[in-house]
Design a protein around this motif. Structure first.
Motif, PDB file in Angstrom:
ATOM      1  N   LEU A  87      37.033  27.194  34.756  1.00 23.20           N
ATOM      2  CA  LEU A  87      37.695  28.238  35.527  1.00 23.20           C
ATOM      3  C   LEU A  87      36.863  29.500  35.575  1.00 23.20           C
ATOM      4  CD1 LEU A  87      41.255  27.820  33.943  1.00 23.20           C
ATOM      5  CD2 LEU A  87      40.308  26.595  35.913  1.00 23.20           C
ATOM      6  N   HIS A  88      36.816  30.125  36.735  1.00 22.86           N
ATOM      7  CA  HIS A  88      36.108  31.401  36.840  1.00 22.86           C
ATOM      8  C   HIS A  88      36.690  32.223  37.981  1.00 22.86           C
ATOM      9  CE1 HIS A  88      33.866  29.952  40.376  1.00 22.86           C
ATOM     10  NE2 HIS A  88      33.712  28.817  39.723  1.00 22.86           N
ATOM     11  N   ASP A  89      36.424  33.515  37.956  1.00 22.49           N
ATOM     12  CA  ASP A  89      36.924  34.410  38.989  1.00 22.49           C
ATOM     13  C   ASP A  89      36.369  34.016  40.354  1.00 22.49           C
ATOM     14  OD1 ASP A  89      38.179  35.816  36.987  1.00 22.49           O
ATOM     15  OD2 ASP A  89      36.750  37.485  36.976  1.00 22.49           O
ATOM     16  N   GLY A  90      37.168  34.280  41.395  1.00 19.98           N
ATOM     17  CA  GLY A  90      36.712  34.080  42.759  1.00 19.98           C
ATOM     18  C   GLY A  90      36.833  32.661  43.280  1.00 19.98           C
ATOM     19  N   MET A  91      37.482  31.788  42.541  1.00 18.13           N
ATOM     20  CA  MET A  91      37.624  30.400  42.981  1.00 18.13           C
ATOM     21  C   MET A  91      38.648  30.268  44.106  1.00 18.13           C
ATOM     22  SD  MET A  91      37.650  28.174  39.436  1.00 18.13           S
ATOM     23  CE  MET A  91      36.913  26.689  40.141  1.00 18.13           C
ATOM     24  N   THR A  92      38.439  29.256  44.963  1.00 16.87           N
ATOM     25  CA  THR A  92      39.465  28.826  45.902  1.00 16.87           C
ATOM     26  C   THR A  92      40.219  27.684  45.241  1.00 16.87           C
ATOM     27  OG1 THR A  92      38.184  29.462  47.859  1.00 16.87           O
ATOM     28  CG2 THR A  92      39.933  27.841  48.175  1.00 16.87           C
ATOM     29  N   ILE A  93      41.514  27.867  45.047  1.00 22.09           N
ATOM     30  CA  ILE A  93      42.307  26.930  44.256  1.00 22.09           C
ATOM     31  C   ILE A  93      43.513  26.450  45.057  1.00 22.09           C
ATOM     32  CG2 ILE A  93      43.626  26.602  42.123  1.00 22.09           C
ATOM     33  CD1 ILE A  93      41.981  28.843  40.867  1.00 22.09           C
TER      34      ILE A  93
END
Length: 228
Positions: A14-20
């Motif tokens: 998991l990391h910031d800025g992902m499209t989930i």
């Protein structure tokens, strides 16, 4: 269980800025424990693809409440007042997508298609900045595919290879989303041995699943291999 992953192992993905993408409809079939991990890891600037933002305290509404989502693709937001509040304040970008169109855009991504042609939304704000294509004298909107870095889904039963069965309405968007993301993590309600899900009852084949969340809640008689 080579696909088994502990919460700690999943947090590393998991990391910031992902499209989930997050499965569920009105939080029915939503992967609550995987959403917990997003919050615990303090993931922010999420582009979220989901049918709705649930109701306060359930499903993806918790990500909205914590202001972790920067852009939202959803079919409706009326059951979560906080979503509308942030949209009106300009702190959350929202693209409302008719539910059938949302499903087809996700399916298009999973099938490797260039999009879907639909008359739904013609002449409305849904059509703004979108291509209109004429087919035999009838106009259609070209809706592009929706894909994600990560899909978080929940299965009623998941076997050790990652085959998934969804009970009743918990199926909703989960199977579609499992086909349209680079990484797919399933949260099992119950982990079962091979053969405990009949072949004809498999809704998401294991080939689409990368990781199976294993924790004290769903590990009982299943023998989990060391994935370290």
């Amino acid at each position: 269980m080579k696909k088994a992953a502990t919460p700690q192992q999943i947090e590393h993905l998991l990391h910031d800025g992902m499209t989930i993408m997050i499965g569920g409809f009105m939080a029915t079939g939503a992967p609550e424990r995987l959403i917990d991990l997003l919050i615990q890891k303090d993931i922010r600037d999420i582009t979220l693809i989901t049918t709705d933002t649930g109701s306060p305290g359930r499903g993806s509404s918790r990500l909205i409440a914590d202001k972790r989502v920067k852009k939202l693709y959803a079919s409706h937001i009326g059951t979560n007042p906080e979503t509308g509040k942030q949209m009106n304040e300009g702190t959350l970008e929202v693209e409302l997508v008719p539910q059938g169109t949302l499903a087809e855009r996700i399916r298009s991504a999973g099938a490797g298609l260039g999009g879907v042609l639909t008359p739904t939304g013609l002449g409305t704000i849904v059509a703004e900045n979108k291509r209109v294509i004429d087919v035999d004298g009838q106009q259609f909107l070209l809706e592009p595919p929706l894909k994600a870095d990560l899909a978080l889904i929940k299965g009623s039963k998941v076997d050790r290879r990652g085959n998934v069965f969804y009970s009743k309405t918990t199926q909703n968007f989960n199977p579609l989303m499992a086909t349209a993301a680079e990484i797919v993590i399933v949260e099992p309600e119950q982990l079962v041995e091979l053969g405990e899900i009949a072949p004809e009852a498999v809704h998401t084949p294991s080939i689409f699943v990368d990781h199976i969340l294993v924790d004290h809640i769903n590990v009982n008689h299943i023998q989990v291999e060391d994935t370290q």
